[in-house]
Design an enzyme around this catalytic site. Structure first.
Site, PDB file in Angstrom:
ATOM      1  N   ARG A 123       0.831  -1.222   0.000  1.00 15.06           N
ATOM      2  CA  ARG A 123       0.000   0.000   0.000  1.00 15.06           C
ATOM      3  C   ARG A 123       0.858   1.263   0.000  1.00 15.06           C
ATOM      4  O   ARG A 123       0.516   2.268   0.637  1.00 15.06           O
ATOM      5  CB  ARG A 123      -0.946   0.038   1.209  1.00 15.06           C
ATOM      6  CG  ARG A 123      -1.814  -1.183   1.379  1.00 15.06           C
ATOM      7  CD  ARG A 123      -2.917  -1.278   0.348  1.00 15.06           C
ATOM      8  NE  ARG A 123      -3.817  -2.359   0.683  1.00 15.06           N
ATOM      9  CZ  ARG A 123      -3.689  -3.608   0.221  1.00 15.06           C
ATOM     10  NH1 ARG A 123      -2.715  -3.920  -0.628  1.00 15.06           N
ATOM     11  NH2 ARG A 123      -4.557  -4.530   0.584  1.00 15.06           N
ATOM     12  N   SER A 196      -9.896   1.307   3.678  1.00 16.88           N
ATOM     13  CA  SER A 196      -9.156   0.886   4.875  1.00 16.88           C
ATOM     14  C   SER A 196      -8.442   2.100   5.447  1.00 16.88           C
ATOM     15  O   SER A 196      -7.706   2.781   4.731  1.00 16.88           O
ATOM     16  CB  SER A 196      -8.118  -0.175   4.518  1.00 16.88           C
ATOM     17  OG  SER A 196      -8.748  -1.279   3.928  1.00 16.88           O
ATOM     18  N   GLU A 292      -3.489   4.568   6.221  1.00 13.82           N
ATOM     19  CA  GLU A 292      -3.343   4.242   4.797  1.00 13.82           C
ATOM     20  C   GLU A 292      -3.618   5.441   3.876  1.00 13.82           C
ATOM     21  O   GLU A 292      -2.899   5.651   2.908  1.00 13.82           O
ATOM     22  CB  GLU A 292      -4.272   3.068   4.450  1.00 13.82           C
ATOM     23  CG  GLU A 292      -3.878   2.388   3.169  1.00 13.82           C
ATOM     24  CD  GLU A 292      -4.826   1.268   2.776  1.00 13.82           C
ATOM     25  OE1 GLU A 292      -4.611   0.150   3.243  1.00 13.82           O
ATOM     26  OE2 GLU A 292      -5.759   1.517   2.010  1.00 13.82           O
TER      27      GLU A 292
HETATM   28  P1  NAP Z   1     -10.830  -9.554   5.473  1.00 12.41           P
HETATM   29  O1  NAP Z   1     -11.280 -10.589   4.483  1.00 12.41           O
HETATM   30  O2  NAP Z   1     -11.672  -9.217   6.648  1.00 12.41           O
HETATM   31  O3  NAP Z   1      -9.383  -9.951   5.970  1.00 12.41           O
HETATM   32  C1  NAP Z   1      -8.711  -9.176   6.961  1.00 12.41           C
HETATM   33  C2  NAP Z   1      -7.290  -8.956   6.500  1.00 12.41           C
HETATM   34  O4  NAP Z   1      -6.654 -10.190   6.435  1.00 12.41           O
HETATM   35  C3  NAP Z   1      -7.236  -8.319   5.141  1.00 12.41           C
HETATM   36  O5  NAP Z   1      -6.877  -6.975   5.307  1.00 12.41           O
HETATM   37  C4  NAP Z   1      -6.231  -9.136   4.349  1.00 12.41           C
HETATM   38  O6  NAP Z   1      -5.020  -8.437   4.078  1.00 12.41           O
HETATM   39  C5  NAP Z   1      -5.861 -10.292   5.269  1.00 12.41           C
HETATM   40  N1  NAP Z   1      -6.106 -11.580   4.597  1.00 12.41           N
HETATM   41  C6  NAP Z   1      -7.273 -12.254   4.490  1.00 12.41           C
HETATM   42  N2  NAP Z   1      -7.080 -13.418   3.854  1.00 12.41           N
HETATM   43  C7  NAP Z   1      -5.766 -13.481   3.537  1.00 12.41           C
HETATM   44  C8  NAP Z   1      -4.955 -14.441   2.853  1.00 12.41           C
HETATM   45  N3  NAP Z   1      -5.448 -15.598   2.386  1.00 12.41           N
HETATM   46  N4  NAP Z   1      -3.634 -14.170   2.676  1.00 12.41           N
HETATM   47  C9  NAP Z   1      -3.118 -13.011   3.142  1.00 12.41           C
HETATM   48  N5  NAP Z   1      -3.824 -12.075   3.796  1.00 12.41           N
HETATM   49  C10 NAP Z   1      -5.138 -12.302   3.991  1.00 12.41           C
HETATM   50  O7  NAP Z   1     -10.542  -8.185   4.672  1.00 12.41           O
HETATM   51  P2  NAP Z   1     -11.583  -7.109   4.100  1.00 12.41           P
HETATM   52  O8  NAP Z   1     -11.506  -5.893   4.914  1.00 12.41           O
HETATM   53  O9  NAP Z   1     -12.907  -7.738   3.842  1.00 12.41           O
HETATM   54  O10 NAP Z   1     -10.930  -6.782   2.703  1.00 12.41           O
HETATM   55  C11 NAP Z   1     -10.865  -7.753   1.684  1.00 12.41           C
HETATM   56  C12 NAP Z   1      -9.792  -7.315   0.696  1.00 12.41           C
HETATM   57  O11 NAP Z   1     -10.111  -6.053   0.119  1.00 12.41           O
HETATM   58  C13 NAP Z   1      -8.441  -7.166   1.365  1.00 12.41           C
HETATM   59  O12 NAP Z   1      -7.453  -7.638   0.498  1.00 12.41           O
HETATM   60  C14 NAP Z   1      -8.321  -5.676   1.566  1.00 12.41           C
HETATM   61  O13 NAP Z   1      -6.987  -5.202   1.541  1.00 12.41           O
HETATM   62  C15 NAP Z   1      -9.066  -5.141   0.371  1.00 12.41           C
HETATM   63  N6  NAP Z   1      -9.561  -3.803   0.684  1.00 12.41           N
HETATM   64  C16 NAP Z   1      -8.758  -2.747   0.439  1.00 12.41           C
HETATM   65  C17 NAP Z   1      -9.201  -1.492   0.790  1.00 12.41           C
HETATM   66  C18 NAP Z   1      -8.344  -0.298   0.587  1.00 12.41           C
HETATM   67  O14 NAP Z   1      -8.769   0.788   0.894  1.00 12.41           O
HETATM   68  N7  NAP Z   1      -7.148  -0.441   0.135  1.00 12.41           N
HETATM   69  C19 NAP Z   1     -10.448  -1.300   1.352  1.00 12.41           C
HETATM   70  C20 NAP Z   1     -11.218  -2.402   1.606  1.00 12.41           C
HETATM   71  C21 NAP Z   1     -10.768  -3.658   1.271  1.00 12.41           C
HETATM   72  P3  NAP Z   1      -4.808  -7.454   2.829  1.00 12.41           P
HETATM   73  O15 NAP Z   1      -5.531  -6.219   3.178  1.00 12.41           O
HETATM   74  O16 NAP Z   1      -3.314  -7.280   2.822  1.00 12.41           O
HETATM   75  O17 NAP Z   1      -5.300  -8.127   1.615  1.00 12.41           O
END
Ligand code: NAP
Length: 296
Positions: A123, A196, A292
């Protein structure tokens, strides 16, 4: 033009502004999508920085160019995508970017950055650093695959496809990401938010082992070599911040990592809740949370 105060605006979906912006605001609207070269396996595509990210993802799949499906529905523009190296469901945009074309207002010239020049990280990129504040991204060049080989390593994604009897194909992966995100995350056009709010902290193995001995349910994932990623949302949730409101902001009910505007939030409201959470997380877990979004 006063070069110390130019604000480049994509769609503002990862930006926290002061109450009053005293700056020249430039909103690049470059809108081309051009296939610049193609062979059997890959296509190179130059995309104007003003194109909406999700529209480009849609365009790529419609034209049978693959790789970006996990990044569906991320708000913002193509020009913003390299700045924080957007990522979701195991995919990061850095793996598809081969060049960023920009205009440097300090040097008064066009500049090109190769993938390695961008210094992409989790990020993060060179464009987030303060000495790049006068750099306006004009277009981004992507290299996309012509074979459909989606990454469904994230359990939530895999489960959605299994439960709905869908094969692992890019179009269905996109549908799954859209459905999961829409259910869990607030639409910034309806409820103001910057996605996030905190990055997932990266810790050493010894630090993780120490945390696991005290908090056996802590959520972590291998990151690289000897480093592990902690789920920041889990840490925040453990402290009871899910749904917690302070002033005019709160952490969202279905995802503790997202701070939302309850209506009339000021910059100070955002900073107060940010600081409260960082202090509490540090006190309980001895982990420092980094924000972030860009605080301008
Ligand atoms: P989630 O499924 O509740 O998971 C929580 C965190 O665990 C995530 O942030 C993700 O990291 C990590 N994770 C889950 N499964 C994983 C795996 N198999 N291997 C490695 N890391 C794992 O997350 P969520 O909030 O619903 O978001 C889902 C995805 O959308 C995530 O990848 C998240 O980064 C992305 N997202 C990004 C933003 C943004 O503003 N950049 C906003 C919302 C969601 P990572 O975040 O590193 O993937």
């Amino acid at each position: 033009m006063d070069l110390t105060s130019i604000l480049f605006l994509g769609s503002g979906s990862n930006l926290v502004l002061p109450n009053l912006v005293e700056a020249t605001v430039i909103r690049p609207r470059f809108s081309q999508i051009e296939i610049t070269s193609e062979d059997d396996k890959f296509a190179t595509i130059e995309v104007g920085s003003g194109v909406e990210w999700n529209e480009f993802v849609q365009w790529s799949l419609k034209n049978h160019f693959y790789g970006l499906e996990n990044l569906s529905l991320i708000p913002g523009t193509v020009g913003a995508s390299p700045i924080q190296n957007i990522g979701a469901y195991g995919v990061e945009v850095k793996d598809f970017i081969i060049q960023v074309n920009a205009y440097d207002f300090t040097e008064r010239k066009f500049v090109t950055y190769s993938n390695s020049d961008c210094a992409f990280d989790y990020r993060h990129s060179k464009f987030k650093e303060s000495d790049r504040r006068n750099t306006m991204i004009c277009s981004v060049v992507f290299k996309l695959k012509k074979t459909d080989c989606s990454d469904v390593s994230y359990v939530e994604l895999k489960n959605y496809l299994t439960e709905n009897n869908l094969p692992i194909r890019a179009e269905y992966v996109r549908d799954a990401v859209v459905a999961i995100r829409s259910k869990k995350l607030p639409d910034p056009k309806v409820i103001g938010n910057v996605g996030s709010f905190f990055k997932n902290p990266i810790v050493s193995k010894s630090k993780l082992l120490k945390l696991q001995s005290e908090f056996p349910n802590i959520v972590s994932y291998p990151y690289s070599d000897d480093r592990f990623k902690l789920a920041a949302g889990w840490l925040i949730d453990q402290l009871g911040f899910k749904g917690h409101q302070l002033g005019e902001v709160k952490m969202f009910e279905t995802q503790a990592l997202v701070m939302v505007n309850c209506g009339r939030a000021t910059r100070l409201d955002v900073e107060n809740l940010r600081d409260k959470i960082r202090t509490e997380v540090h006190k309980k877990f001895d982990v420092d949370l980094e924000t972030e979004p860009i605080f301008w």
